[in-house]
Design a protein around this motif. Structure first.
Motif, short mmCIF file in Angstrom:
data_model
loop_
_atom_site.label_atom_id
_atom_site.label_comp_id
_atom_site.label_asym_id
_atom_site.label_seq_id
_atom_site.Cartn_x
_atom_site.Cartn_y
_atom_site.Cartn_z
N GLY A 1 17.27 -9.11 10.78
CA GLY A 1 16.88 -9.03 12.18
C GLY A 1 18.07 -9.12 13.11
O GLY A 1 18.18 -8.37 14.09
N SER A 2 19.01 -10.03 12.80
CA SER A 2 20.21 -10.19 13.62
C SER A 2 21.09 -8.96 13.56
O SER A 2 21.56 -8.46 14.60
CB SER A 2 21.02 -11.41 13.15
OG SER A 2 20.30 -12.59 13.34
N VAL A 3 21.31 -8.45 12.36
CA VAL A 3 22.22 -7.31 12.19
C VAL A 3 21.65 -6.05 12.83
O VAL A 3 22.37 -5.28 13.48
CB VAL A 3 22.52 -7.07 10.70
CG1 VAL A 3 23.32 -5.80 10.50
CG2 VAL A 3 23.28 -8.26 10.11
N SER A 4 20.33 -5.83 12.68
CA SER A 4 19.72 -4.65 13.30
C SER A 4 19.82 -4.74 14.82
O SER A 4 20.04 -3.74 15.51
CB SER A 4 18.26 -4.50 12.86
OG SER A 4 17.52 -5.66 13.16
N GLY A 5 19.71 -5.97 15.36
CA GLY A 5 19.90 -6.15 16.79
C GLY A 5 21.33 -5.85 17.22
O GLY A 5 21.56 -5.25 18.28
N ALA A 6 22.29 -6.26 16.38
CA ALA A 6 23.70 -6.01 16.70
C ALA A 6 24.03 -4.51 16.66
O ALA A 6 24.97 -4.06 17.34
CB ALA A 6 24.60 -6.75 15.71
N ILE A 7 23.28 -3.73 15.89
CA ILE A 7 23.48 -2.28 15.84
C ILE A 7 22.91 -1.62 17.10
O ILE A 7 23.54 -0.77 17.72
CB ILE A 7 22.83 -1.68 14.58
CG1 ILE A 7 23.52 -2.20 13.31
CG2 ILE A 7 22.88 -0.15 14.62
CD1 ILE A 7 22.78 -1.84 12.03
N CYS A 8 21.71 -2.05 17.49
CA CYS A 8 21.01 -1.41 18.61
C CYS A 8 21.54 -1.85 19.97
O CYS A 8 21.55 -1.07 20.92
CB CYS A 8 19.51 -1.72 18.54
SG CYS A 8 18.70 -1.05 17.08
N GLY A 9 21.98 -3.12 20.06
CA GLY A 9 22.37 -3.68 21.36
C GLY A 9 23.41 -2.88 22.12
O GLY A 9 23.20 -2.52 23.29
N PRO A 10 24.57 -2.58 21.51
CA PRO A 10 25.59 -1.83 22.25
C PRO A 10 25.11 -0.45 22.71
O PRO A 10 25.51 0.03 23.79
CB PRO A 10 26.73 -1.68 21.21
CG PRO A 10 26.54 -2.83 20.28
CD PRO A 10 25.05 -3.02 20.20
N LEU A 11 24.26 0.20 21.91
CA LEU A 11 23.74 1.51 22.31
C LEU A 11 22.85 1.39 23.55
O LEU A 11 22.99 2.16 24.51
CB LEU A 11 22.95 2.13 21.15
CG LEU A 11 23.70 2.34 19.84
CD1 LEU A 11 22.76 2.84 18.76
CD2 LEU A 11 24.84 3.34 20.04
#
Length: 413
Positions: A142-152
């Motif tokens: 959950g954390s890593v998927s958020g870190a991928i989507c956040g900057p976009l």
């Protein structure tokens, strides 16, 4: 749904929202500083470094205190405390009038931060021990998927509405995630009564007296040190391998594929930890990261680098969840949050020092030399786990396995 599973899925979603929100703003802090009037390139880099590190500095200092509060008042209370606090201070960041106010707000945000560590503490203490590895692996996804989507998402918002709006949206998202935890997460918590108050130093000595907790703190520090030593400087290496017009794109791809691979393997390696022991998953995952780091020093094409970063991401999924599982198994009863509090401080310290010393290494031996240094650090870490962690961890894992088998065995009357 079983209570621990419901809590787990709610916290996975909440962590995704929080990390997405937090990573919306990180890439744009230097640009926001320019908007606040910092125009000199040398001054800008100093302010950007200080403001990036400020959050981790105060988080490092206050993490043991919040760990103590978690053992006293519950981990859910710490999630709520952190969520509401961060929502407030990040929203106020949108009203910053200069670099000094931005720095102060980042320091205050670090003081109240801890949504993710508190979630790890709640999940690890409210999940059956035989499923902790799987649960923490899924939580990391959950954390890593958020870190991928956040900057976009942050990039789109900043382009459309400006940087200040991104801070307001970030605060709103964290507030939403906190309310979800408030209404839907149920914690089974019974505080352990202590007769006398003890100092933080005395608690640290008591917790680390139990083997191999101190070694696990060293391990988590070195993991963050090695990983964070490379990540912020990766774009400089991409610049060597491609044209200036495509640097931003390929740097984003190199970081995103590693996160995507991490997200894929975290739950699977977590399950493997429950079956075979988190200590073994930790050793082989670290070996994988170290061995795939070395060829990066010899790449001649950006796609070679991207492929190696993907392979590293596959192995990264087994590092922090495995360490956190081992910490849970070795934490003194009633002091789980304090044990995690000190481990979080070690993690924050590695996050702070990794980019700083990584920059020094790059200035001395170049970016390619940095890959060798980080691989060497991880190989040292493997030796620490084998010598200091493995014997105790094998014994605890075996005892837990026997206990579960005896519990599950049919009774004969």
């Amino acid at each position: 749904m079983v209570s621990w599973k419901r809590n787990l899925w709610i916290l996975v979603i909440s962590q995704f929202i929080v990390i997405s929100a937090m990573t919306m703003i990180i890439p744009f802090l230097p640009l926001y500083l320019q908007e606040l009037g910092v125009s000199n390139p040398d001054t800008l880099s100093i302010w950007a470094g200080a403001i990036f590190g400020a959050n981790f500095l105060t988080a490092f200092l206050f993490s043991p205190f919040w760990g103590r509060m978690g053992d006293k008042y519950g981990r859910k209370m710490m999630i709520l405390r952190s969520g509401f606090g961060m929502a407030l201070f990040i929203s106020l960041t949108g009203f910053a009038t200069g670099p000094v106010t931005l720095l102060l707000l980042r320091l205050l945000n670090g003081v109240v931060s801890g949504f993710i560590p508190a979630s790890i503490g709640l999940v690890s203490t409210n999940t059956p021990k035989e499923r902790v590895g799987y649960a923490l692996g899924l939580l990391q996804s959950g954390s890593v998927s958020g870190a991928i989507c956040g900057p976009l998402i942050g990039g789109v918002l900043a382009q459309a509405f400006g940087y200040r709006v991104v801070f307001f949206v970030t605060g709103l998202c964290i507030l939403l995630a906190t309310f979800v935890v408030l209404f839907f997460v149920q914690e089974t918590f019974t505080p352990v009564k202590t007769k006398e108050k003890t100092s933080t130093l005395a608690e640290f000595k008591f917790i680390t007296k139990k083997k191999p907790v101190l070694s696990l703190y060293v391990v988590i520090f070195l993991i963050q040190f090695a990983v964070m030593g490379v990540n912020p400087l990766l774009s400089l290496f991409v610049e060597e391998l491609t044209s200036p017009a495509t640097v931003a794109f390929y740097a984003g791809v190199a970081i995103s594929v590693m996160g995507f691979a991490n997200m894929l393997t975290s739950p699977q390696l977590g399950k493997l930890s429950d079956k075979k022991g988190a200590q073994h998953v930790l050793i082989y995952s670290m070996l994988g990261v170290a061995l795939f780091s070395i060829p990066q020093a010899f790449v001649t094409d950006v796609w070679q680098l991207i492929c190696l970063r993907f392979l590293i991401g596959l192995c990264l999924g087994g590092l922090l969840p495995a360490v956190n599982t081992l910490i849970r198994l070795h934490a003194p009863m009633g002091m789980e949050s304090r044990t995690y509090g000190f481990s979080n401080s070690a993690m924050y310290l590695g996050t702070m020092l990794g980019p700083t010393l990584g920059g020094m290494v790059v200035s001395a031996v170049g970016i390619r030399g940095l890959f060798f240094v980080c691989a060497f650090v991880l190989l040292i870490n493997v030796l620490i786990v084998k010598i200091k962690v493995l014997p105790s961890a094998n014994k605890v894992f075996y005892n837990e396995k026997v206990r579960r088998e005896e519990k599950d065995a049919p009774s004969h009357s």
